[in-house]
Design a protein around this motif. Sequence first.
Motif, PDB file in Angstrom:
ATOM      1  N   UNK A 132      29.994  40.034  39.912  1.00 48.49           N
ATOM      2  CA  UNK A 132      30.615  39.463  38.708  1.00 48.49           C
ATOM      3  C   UNK A 132      31.970  38.850  39.039  1.00 48.49           C
ATOM      4  N   UNK A 133      32.591  39.358  40.101  1.00 48.39           N
ATOM      5  CA  UNK A 133      33.884  38.836  40.560  1.00 48.39           C
ATOM      6  C   UNK A 133      33.791  38.588  42.065  1.00 48.39           C
ATOM      7  N   UNK A 154      39.581  43.238  46.144  1.00 49.32           N
ATOM      8  CA  UNK A 154      38.206  43.426  45.682  1.00 49.32           C
ATOM      9  C   UNK A 154      37.919  44.904  45.432  1.00 49.32           C
ATOM     10  N   UNK A 155      38.437  45.779  46.300  1.00 51.93           N
ATOM     11  CA  UNK A 155      38.228  47.214  46.131  1.00 51.93           C
ATOM     12  C   UNK A 155      38.928  47.719  44.877  1.00 51.93           C
ATOM     13  N   UNK A 156      40.113  47.162  44.564  1.00 54.11           N
ATOM     14  CA  UNK A 156      40.837  47.583  43.371  1.00 54.11           C
ATOM     15  C   UNK A 156      40.103  47.164  42.106  1.00 54.11           C
ATOM     16  N   UNK A 164      33.684  40.211  48.495  1.00 55.18           N
ATOM     17  CA  UNK A 164      34.607  39.351  49.240  1.00 55.18           C
ATOM     18  C   UNK A 164      33.854  38.168  49.833  1.00 55.18           C
ATOM     19  N   UNK A 165      34.393  36.977  49.608  1.00 55.75           N
ATOM     20  CA  UNK A 165      33.829  35.763  50.188  1.00 55.75           C
ATOM     21  C   UNK A 165      34.807  35.117  51.136  1.00 55.75           C
ATOM     22  N   UNK A 191      29.780  33.902  39.760  1.00 55.21           N
ATOM     23  CA  UNK A 191      30.499  35.028  39.157  1.00 55.21           C
ATOM     24  C   UNK A 191      31.107  34.657  37.821  1.00 55.21           C
ATOM     25  N   UNK A 192      31.577  35.685  37.101  1.00 57.11           N
ATOM     26  CA  UNK A 192      32.338  35.450  35.876  1.00 57.11           C
ATOM     27  C   UNK A 192      33.769  35.030  36.220  1.00 57.11           C
ATOM     28  N   UNK A 193      34.286  35.555  37.323  1.00 53.50           N
ATOM     29  CA  UNK A 193      35.636  35.212  37.784  1.00 53.50           C
ATOM     30  C   UNK A 193      35.583  34.921  39.288  1.00 53.50           C
TER      31      UNK A 193
END
Length: 210
Positions: A132-133, A154-156, A164-165, A191-193
């Motif tokens: 999603x993100x 990304x973990x947060x 992660x991209x 993704x949404x974001x």
Amino acid sequence: TFRAEQWLPAIEAAIDQATPDLVMIPQSTPGREIGPRLAHRRNTAVAMDCIGIVDEGGAFKATRPAFGGNAVATYGFASSPAMATVRAKSFEIVAGAGPSGVTALPAIAESRTTVTGHEQVVAEGLQITDAAVVVSGGRGLGSAEGFEMVEALAAAIGPDKAAVGSSRAAVDLGWYPPSQQVGLTGKVVTPDIYIAIAISGASQHLAGCS
């Protein structure tokens, strides 16, 4: 191991039995090869990487990104059957849709090529195509260590929500795995974001997140 020449006779047999007006193929690695080969064999044309297909009074119109994703073009078909490779997640799922029956097809044909080996790339955790993100890093991070900050963000957000991209430039420098590349020559994400960090925003990259 996929080899298009082995599968084409079975696909052609299915077309002969069903006589369809439209043939849709996934925009995947096999689909990118099957589409043009099949269109050539059937003396027709294929529209690649479509994000929309409509039937206008019996005439199909295919919509696909153009100019590296900076524009959207609509194409018609002058021959039949119309063929298109379809980008993943471009269409809503139709409830109750599915095969109407089972059709016997020829077995796969002999191949003129030999695969001597392959290397499987295993990506752990949430896939960037499902996230999603998506938090992506680019060459502006300065080094592979710069991706530690991207991974921490990304973990947060949450490992069940964010992945992660990477831009192609960072992948080419060996800073991040090719399996995480976003762009025209990498993965297409929805993704949404989308959070881009130290990425210049080249059209080829934006085509992967549009």
